[in-house]
Design an enzyme around this catalytic site. Sequence first.
Site, PDB file in Angstrom:
ATOM      1  N   GLU A 252     -17.068  44.698  14.383  1.00  0.00           N
ATOM      2  CA  GLU A 252     -17.035  45.306  15.697  1.00  0.00           C
ATOM      3  C   GLU A 252     -16.447  46.725  15.650  1.00  0.00           C
ATOM      4  OE1 GLU A 252     -18.304  44.197  18.635  1.00  0.00           O
ATOM      5  OE2 GLU A 252     -17.642  46.167  19.319  1.00  0.00           O
ATOM      6  N   THR A 294     -23.687  45.564  20.150  1.00  0.00           N
ATOM      7  CA  THR A 294     -23.607  44.613  19.025  1.00  0.00           C
ATOM      8  C   THR A 294     -24.937  43.901  18.808  1.00  0.00           C
ATOM      9  OG1 THR A 294     -21.342  44.140  19.681  1.00  0.00           O
ATOM     10  CG2 THR A 294     -22.291  42.699  18.020  1.00  0.00           C
ATOM     11  N   HIS A 409     -12.428  45.418  19.305  1.00  0.00           N
ATOM     12  CA  HIS A 409     -13.300  45.778  20.427  1.00  0.00           C
ATOM     13  C   HIS A 409     -12.504  46.581  21.440  1.00  0.00           C
ATOM     14  CE1 HIS A 409     -16.069  45.523  23.769  1.00  0.00           C
ATOM     15  NE2 HIS A 409     -16.975  44.947  22.995  1.00  0.00           N
ATOM     16  N   ASP A 468     -20.962  47.922  13.572  1.00  0.00           N
ATOM     17  CA  ASP A 468     -22.104  47.750  14.489  1.00  0.00           C
ATOM     18  C   ASP A 468     -22.435  49.011  15.285  1.00  0.00           C
ATOM     19  OD1 ASP A 468     -19.897  47.527  16.200  1.00  0.00           O
ATOM     20  OD2 ASP A 468     -20.591  45.698  17.199  1.00  0.00           O
ATOM     21  N   HIS A 469     -21.396  49.756  15.681  1.00  0.00           N
ATOM     22  CA  HIS A 469     -21.617  50.983  16.473  1.00  0.00           C
ATOM     23  C   HIS A 469     -20.290  51.714  16.591  1.00  0.00           C
ATOM     24  CE1 HIS A 469     -19.716  48.640  19.603  1.00  0.00           C
ATOM     25  NE2 HIS A 469     -20.613  47.688  19.396  1.00  0.00           N
TER      26      HIS A 469
END
Length: 613
Positions: A252, A294, A409, A468-469
């Site tokens: 994450e 995600t 997150h 993921d980003h």
Amino acid sequence: MNAFVNNNRMLLFCIVLLWLKTFIISSITFQINIPAFVETLIFAINPLGFLILIFSIGLLFKTSFQPKYFLVVSLLLSIVLYSNVVYYREFNDFITLPMLLMSSNAGDLSTSVLALIKWYDILYFIDVLYIAYIALKKIDLFTVSQFTFRPSKGAKIAIMIPVVFTLIAFVQVKSLDEAHSFNRDQLVKALGVYNFYIYDALLHTQINTQTAFSDETDWSKINKHLAKHRVSANEELFGIAKDMNVVVISVESLENFVIGETLHGKEITPYLNELIENSFYFENFYYQTGQGKTSDAEFIINNSLYPLGRGAVFLTHFENEYRALPETLRNHGYSTSVFHANDKTFYNRDIMYPVLGYDQFYSFDNYDISIENSVGWGMKDIEFFRQSVNHLTSIPQPFYSTFITLTNHFPYDLDEEDHYIDQYDSESPVVNQYFPTVRYTDEALRVFINQLKQQGLYENTMFVIYGDHYGIAPGHHKELSKYLGKEIDLSESVKLKRVPLIIHIPGLEGKTFDTVAGQIDVMPTLLNLLGIPEGNHIMFGNDLFAKGRQDFAVLRDGTVITKDLIYTNDMCLNYETGLEVSIKKCEPLKEKGLLELSYSDKIIYGDLFRFQN
Ligand code: GP9
Ligand code: MN
């Protein structure tokens, strides 16, 4: 004219108020690069045409009802504006219509949303409160009238100006090439925030009809494009991990800038740094996710297709046919599973996973989750991995298993006892807290892989670890630049879209690769390493180890990166210096990027796999 103004003071008051509010808020919130005066003028006037139109509808109602109508319209438009302000704070993007499907995620999102709402946001509605006061108290100061619109010639022209501006804006957008429709900043710049929704609704209907009108012939152009850019995979590495288990870890919000770096003299990712020594590590690897974050990353990794420009493909196109990696591996004797300690319906995963070929999904219900072992969005990563290993040991080998972490997150909450590193010291809590949560997840990965070693599962497993980003939204770049010790200009902000990709095959020597690549390239790479011929898989990515590989990544907003150039926001930049160069140099990249995205979109919107055997 005078009579009209006198008789419609409330109407005019509401229009002017909302217009000013929209202009001021849009200017301060949305980071839209508007260099020229004329563009600023268009940006300022754009909302006016829409506002005049929507408020004037009120003139058709009885005079007693009009104030209420004006109030409702002001409230609704203020909600549209404010929702975008909140969304933009973290996502640097605008809300699109298919995202309304994501409202089912709202419960789980509450941790994020609460962190994004500020007490002073009430100011965004202060005008609405005042209008409510006028409307409900029936203050006479603002008279209203019905059908009194008989303006003089001058007034007519005055009113026509913004309407004409709006029409020009639409024509402008129509004439913009498709590349711009991927970049919502550009769209909102040209249309204004309210007209953007008219455009989005038009786009929505146009896209929805695409499925019905698609057929096999759509494949010919796509195949031609793919064949042109197809590069043969590395033969020496073909099958090097044949029949091994595959553990994919979607980490994450893990960005690449933390790798190998320190804070307060301590490594931020000591475990990953150690692992990279003995792994294939890609340092110029970009995330290519869109609004489905995600889930988009999972989609790209498993399909080598791009995610969609609007909404999350997991939510909008779960009824499609795909040729996904888990399905292929299942056909080659693999057990396929996903581990993620969140509600199974989040991002529609419980529906989408079987579609992609995953047999089992261990979600919230399969874990012992308590207040003690949770933080922020849910179960802490260390505990998540511990419990996951218990499930994993019962799965037949070889397995292809995806693990999705959660602790790192936004808004990066973490209990003091889990801090392995002190937080950073800046004015942004997001930047400050990001470091301890990244460090915590790094620790969780160590625990996980050590446990697999204890279980005897390590030696025969290939590990694929990717971010993921982004984790730090551009709104926090000012504070981040302090940490980085350099200014974050346009080219730097593109380079910050790099996330780590680590492929670890026990026993193989490590190597760092600088090829420019993206999440789209993972699936062909894994197929090759696992010794599975590409066959008739339709993949937009290319093997990361391929000898003839071209450095290339296109992001979901149409930004293209190569070794020498960056095409972004309609500008062409030198990769090294970040300085602007002639746009002509970027034309081929822009064109290729556009074709990549639009052909991939065509496959998804048209559900084109249904025409293949
Ligand atoms: C939700 C988790 C986070 O289950 O994967 O999703 P994100 O907000 O990063 O898209
Ligand atoms: Mn995520």
